[in-house]
Design a protein around this motif. Structure first.
Motif, PDB file in Angstrom:
ATOM      1  N   ASN A  12       0.825  -1.217   0.000  1.00 24.85           N
ATOM      2  CA  ASN A  12       0.000   0.000   0.000  1.00 24.85           C
ATOM      3  C   ASN A  12       0.863   1.273   0.000  1.00 24.85           C
ATOM      4  OD1 ASN A  12       0.864  -0.585   2.615  1.00 24.85           O
ATOM      5  ND2 ASN A  12      -0.880   0.441   3.568  1.00 24.85           N
ATOM      6  N   ILE A  13       2.016   1.215   0.665  1.00 25.48           N
ATOM      7  CA  ILE A  13       2.938   2.363   0.644  1.00 25.48           C
ATOM      8  C   ILE A  13       3.497   2.548  -0.769  1.00 25.48           C
ATOM      9  CG2 ILE A  13       5.105   3.314   1.556  1.00 25.48           C
ATOM     10  CD1 ILE A  13       3.171   3.102   3.784  1.00 25.48           C
ATOM     11  N   LEU A  14       3.892   1.431  -1.376  1.00 23.16           N
ATOM     12  CA  LEU A  14       4.434   1.497  -2.740  1.00 23.16           C
ATOM     13  C   LEU A  14       3.404   2.092  -3.696  1.00 23.16           C
ATOM     14  CD1 LEU A  14       6.522   0.868  -4.943  1.00 23.16           C
ATOM     15  CD2 LEU A  14       5.634  -1.472  -5.026  1.00 23.16           C
ATOM     16  N   ALA A  15       2.158   1.608  -3.600  1.00 24.23           N
ATOM     17  CA  ALA A  15       1.109   2.106  -4.492  1.00 24.23           C
ATOM     18  C   ALA A  15       0.909   3.614  -4.295  1.00 24.23           C
ATOM     19  CB  ALA A  15      -0.195   1.355  -4.230  1.00 24.23           C
ATOM     20  N   ALA A  16       0.892   4.047  -3.024  1.00 23.02           N
ATOM     21  CA  ALA A  16       0.671   5.466  -2.727  1.00 23.02           C
ATOM     22  C   ALA A  16       1.843   6.310  -3.218  1.00 23.02           C
ATOM     23  CB  ALA A  16       0.463   5.655  -1.223  1.00 23.02           C
ATOM     24  N   ARG A  17       3.073   5.823  -2.999  1.00 19.55           N
ATOM     25  CA  ARG A  17       4.265   6.587  -3.402  1.00 19.55           C
ATOM     26  C   ARG A  17       4.360   6.673  -4.932  1.00 19.55           C
ATOM     27  NH1 ARG A  17       5.206  10.157  -0.499  1.00 19.55           N
ATOM     28  NH2 ARG A  17       3.239   9.602   0.408  1.00 19.55           N
ATOM     29  N   LEU A  18       4.069   5.552  -5.613  1.00 16.90           N
ATOM     30  CA  LEU A  18       4.120   5.573  -7.077  1.00 16.90           C
ATOM     31  C   LEU A  18       3.072   6.533  -7.637  1.00 16.90           C
ATOM     32  CD1 LEU A  18       4.757   1.854  -8.149  1.00 16.90           C
ATOM     33  CD2 LEU A  18       6.184   3.825  -8.719  1.00 16.90           C
ATOM     34  N   LYS A  19       1.881   6.518  -7.054  1.00 18.53           N
ATOM     35  CA  LYS A  19       0.832   7.433  -7.510  1.00 18.53           C
ATOM     36  C   LYS A  19       1.287   8.883  -7.323  1.00 18.53           C
ATOM     37  CE  LYS A  19      -3.993   8.783  -6.970  1.00 18.53           C
ATOM     38  NZ  LYS A  19      -3.626  10.201  -7.129  1.00 18.53           N
ATOM     39  N   HIS A  20       1.864   9.157  -6.147  1.00 23.18           N
ATOM     40  CA  HIS A  20       2.363  10.508  -5.864  1.00 23.18           C
ATOM     41  C   HIS A  20       3.445  10.902  -6.887  1.00 23.18           C
ATOM     42  CE1 HIS A  20       3.776  13.991  -3.642  1.00 23.18           C
ATOM     43  NE2 HIS A  20       4.985  13.483  -3.597  1.00 23.18           N
ATOM     44  N   LEU A  21       4.341   9.976  -7.181  1.00 22.61           N
ATOM     45  CA  LEU A  21       5.440  10.278  -8.106  1.00 22.61           C
ATOM     46  C   LEU A  21       4.938  10.488  -9.535  1.00 22.61           C
ATOM     47  CD1 LEU A  21       8.082   7.812  -6.607  1.00 22.61           C
ATOM     48  CD2 LEU A  21       8.278  10.308  -6.683  1.00 22.61           C
ATOM     49  N   VAL A  22       3.854   9.806  -9.891  1.00 22.83           N
ATOM     50  CA  VAL A  22       3.224  10.057 -11.199  1.00 22.83           C
ATOM     51  C   VAL A  22       2.537  11.434 -11.174  1.00 22.83           C
ATOM     52  CG1 VAL A  22       1.395   9.319 -12.801  1.00 22.83           C
ATOM     53  CG2 VAL A  22       2.945   7.612 -11.796  1.00 22.83           C
ATOM     54  N   ASP A  23       1.823  11.706 -10.071  1.00 20.39           N
ATOM     55  CA  ASP A  23       1.087  12.975  -9.952  1.00 20.39           C
ATOM     56  C   ASP A  23       2.012  14.189 -10.058  1.00 20.39           C
ATOM     57  OD1 ASP A  23      -1.270  11.613  -9.639  1.00 20.39           O
ATOM     58  OD2 ASP A  23      -1.399  11.878  -7.471  1.00 20.39           O
ATOM     59  N   ILE A  24       3.206  14.100  -9.456  1.00 22.37           N
ATOM     60  CA  ILE A  24       4.103  15.261  -9.478  1.00 22.37           C
ATOM     61  C   ILE A  24       5.015  15.247 -10.707  1.00 22.37           C
ATOM     62  CG2 ILE A  24       4.066  15.523  -6.949  1.00 22.37           C
ATOM     63  CD1 ILE A  24       6.920  14.361  -6.872  1.00 22.37           C
ATOM     64  N   GLY A  25       4.855  14.244 -11.566  1.00 15.00           N
ATOM     65  CA  GLY A  25       5.587  14.273 -12.840  1.00 15.00           C
ATOM     66  C   GLY A  25       6.968  13.642 -12.825  1.00 15.00           C
ATOM     67  N   GLU A  26       7.236  12.775 -11.817  1.00 15.37           N
ATOM     68  CA  GLU A  26       8.528  12.071 -11.803  1.00 15.37           C
ATOM     69  C   GLU A  26       8.493  10.835 -12.709  1.00 15.37           C
ATOM     70  OE1 GLU A  26      11.463  12.674  -9.811  1.00 15.37           O
ATOM     71  OE2 GLU A  26      10.524  14.625  -9.608  1.00 15.37           O
ATOM     72  N   PHE A  27       7.323  10.184 -12.719  1.00 15.17           N
ATOM     73  CA  PHE A  27       7.135   8.999 -13.554  1.00 15.17           C
ATOM     74  C   PHE A  27       5.980   9.223 -14.513  1.00 15.17           C
ATOM     75  CE2 PHE A  27       9.214   6.831  -9.972  1.00 15.17           C
ATOM     76  CZ  PHE A  27      10.030   5.919 -10.618  1.00 15.17           C
ATOM     77  N   GLU A  28       6.008   8.492 -15.644  1.00 20.55           N
ATOM     78  CA  GLU A  28       4.800   8.365 -16.447  1.00 20.55           C
ATOM     79  C   GLU A  28       4.502   6.872 -16.579  1.00 20.55           C
ATOM     80  OE1 GLU A  28       5.469  10.120 -20.241  1.00 20.55           O
ATOM     81  OE2 GLU A  28       7.329   9.028 -20.584  1.00 20.55           O
ATOM     82  N   ILE A  29       3.222   6.582 -16.773  1.00 22.52           N
ATOM     83  CA  ILE A  29       2.800   5.184 -16.905  1.00 22.52           C
ATOM     84  C   ILE A  29       2.710   4.848 -18.380  1.00 22.52           C
ATOM     85  CG2 ILE A  29       0.919   3.549 -16.453  1.00 22.52           C
ATOM     86  CD1 ILE A  29       0.247   5.186 -13.973  1.00 22.52           C
ATOM     87  N   ARG A  30       3.317   3.725 -18.756  1.00 22.23           N
ATOM     88  CA  ARG A  30       3.249   3.283 -20.153  1.00 22.23           C
ATOM     89  C   ARG A  30       2.825   1.822 -20.203  1.00 22.23           C
ATOM     90  NH1 ARG A  30       8.922   4.903 -22.606  1.00 22.23           N
ATOM     91  NH2 ARG A  30       9.025   7.089 -21.998  1.00 22.23           N
ATOM     92  N   PRO A  31       2.256   1.394 -21.345  1.00 17.35           N
ATOM     93  CA  PRO A  31       1.970  -0.037 -21.502  1.00 17.35           C
ATOM     94  C   PRO A  31       3.300  -0.798 -21.471  1.00 17.35           C
ATOM     95  CG  PRO A  31       1.079   1.260 -23.339  1.00 17.35           C
ATOM     96  CD  PRO A  31       1.938   2.173 -22.542  1.00 17.35           C
ATOM     97  N   ALA A  32       3.267  -2.047 -21.054  1.00 14.79           N
ATOM     98  CA  ALA A  32       4.497  -2.845 -20.958  1.00 14.79           C
ATOM     99  C   ALA A  32       5.200  -2.944 -22.307  1.00 14.79           C
ATOM    100  CB  ALA A  32       4.171  -4.235 -20.439  1.00 14.79           C
ATOM    101  N   SER A  33       6.526  -2.906 -22.269  1.00 11.30           N
ATOM    102  CA  SER A  33       7.305  -2.949 -23.512  1.00 11.30           C
ATOM    103  C   SER A  33       7.200  -4.315 -24.204  1.00 11.30           C
ATOM    104  CB  SER A  33       8.764  -2.604 -23.225  1.00 11.30           C
ATOM    105  OG  SER A  33       9.180  -3.198 -22.009  1.00 11.30           O
TER     106      SER A  33
END
Lengths: 135, 135
Positions: B32-53
């Motif tokens: 749950n921490i990982l999910a929350a942190r990843l969401k936060h990092l996407v929200d602030i523009g550190e990560f983007e989500i892409r379909p699997a390569s």
């Protein structure tokens, strides 16, 4: 060292802040938090406490060699923040070179030959910590 | 970006970790921490989500340009940690250059002329953020 207030306190120390009352000028840093963070930073060896340089009764918090070695971390964070954390027209602080008043060049990760390295050029490997010799 | 788990997740991404299940291998990082942190990092523009390569149903978390720009911060922290956070004989990870297998040179703060700068050679000044031109 990763805790937010610890990094802010260390950054202040790099700006030559040394006394409790000076650290306390930082808006949002409550006295009890500051006291706890400074104590922690002394305990882990980031700061040492010395008598005031002006012979007054104050004590001063001085970065140890370990603390001073965090300078590239603080510069890397400052430069990253300068680039990404402020909107156009917003007032913020930039890090400048005293010699020429120009912004410091952005820190780059380089090989021993001076070539710029990205994440794909590096790997991490498990090692056993070596006995530290004289440097 | 300063939050501890965020930095650990970003460091994993620099080691080419991309999928939730891979990030989750990190011991101590609850789902749950990982999910929350990843969401936060996407929200602030550190990560983007892409379909699997590999065209599977998985999604991948890819560092944006903003995220990749944190590389010097991660390297500076890694190198500082290598030096100070481990006892003799303790196993830990070091950052090496793929080209020659040697440890990466320690990041140095330098002037535009390439001279090494310490905290006393720099100052911070208030500026208004400039309009960003093309680089």
């Amino acid at each position: 060292m990763g805790e937010r207030w610890c990094l802010i306190i260390i950054r202040e120390a790099f700006d030559d802040v040394r006394r409790f009352s000076e650290f306390q000028k930082n808006p949002g840093l409550a006295k009890n938090i500051l006291a706890a963070r400074l104590k922690h930073l002394v305990d882990i060896g980031e700061f040492e406490i010395r008598p005031a340089s002006d012979s007054s009764a104050y004590k001063e918090y001085i970065l140890t060699e370990r603390g001073r070695s965090g300078f590239p971390i603080v510069v890397a964070m400052q430069q990253w923040g300068e680039r990404y954390l402020f909107e156009q027209g917003e007032i913020h602080l930039v890090l400048l070179d005293k010699e020429n008043g120009e912004p410091l060049p952005v820190l780059k990760v380089c090989s021993s030959q001076g070539d710029r390295l990205g994440p794909a050029d590096c790997y991490r490997q498990r090692v056993v910590t070596e006995v530290r010799g004289e440097e």
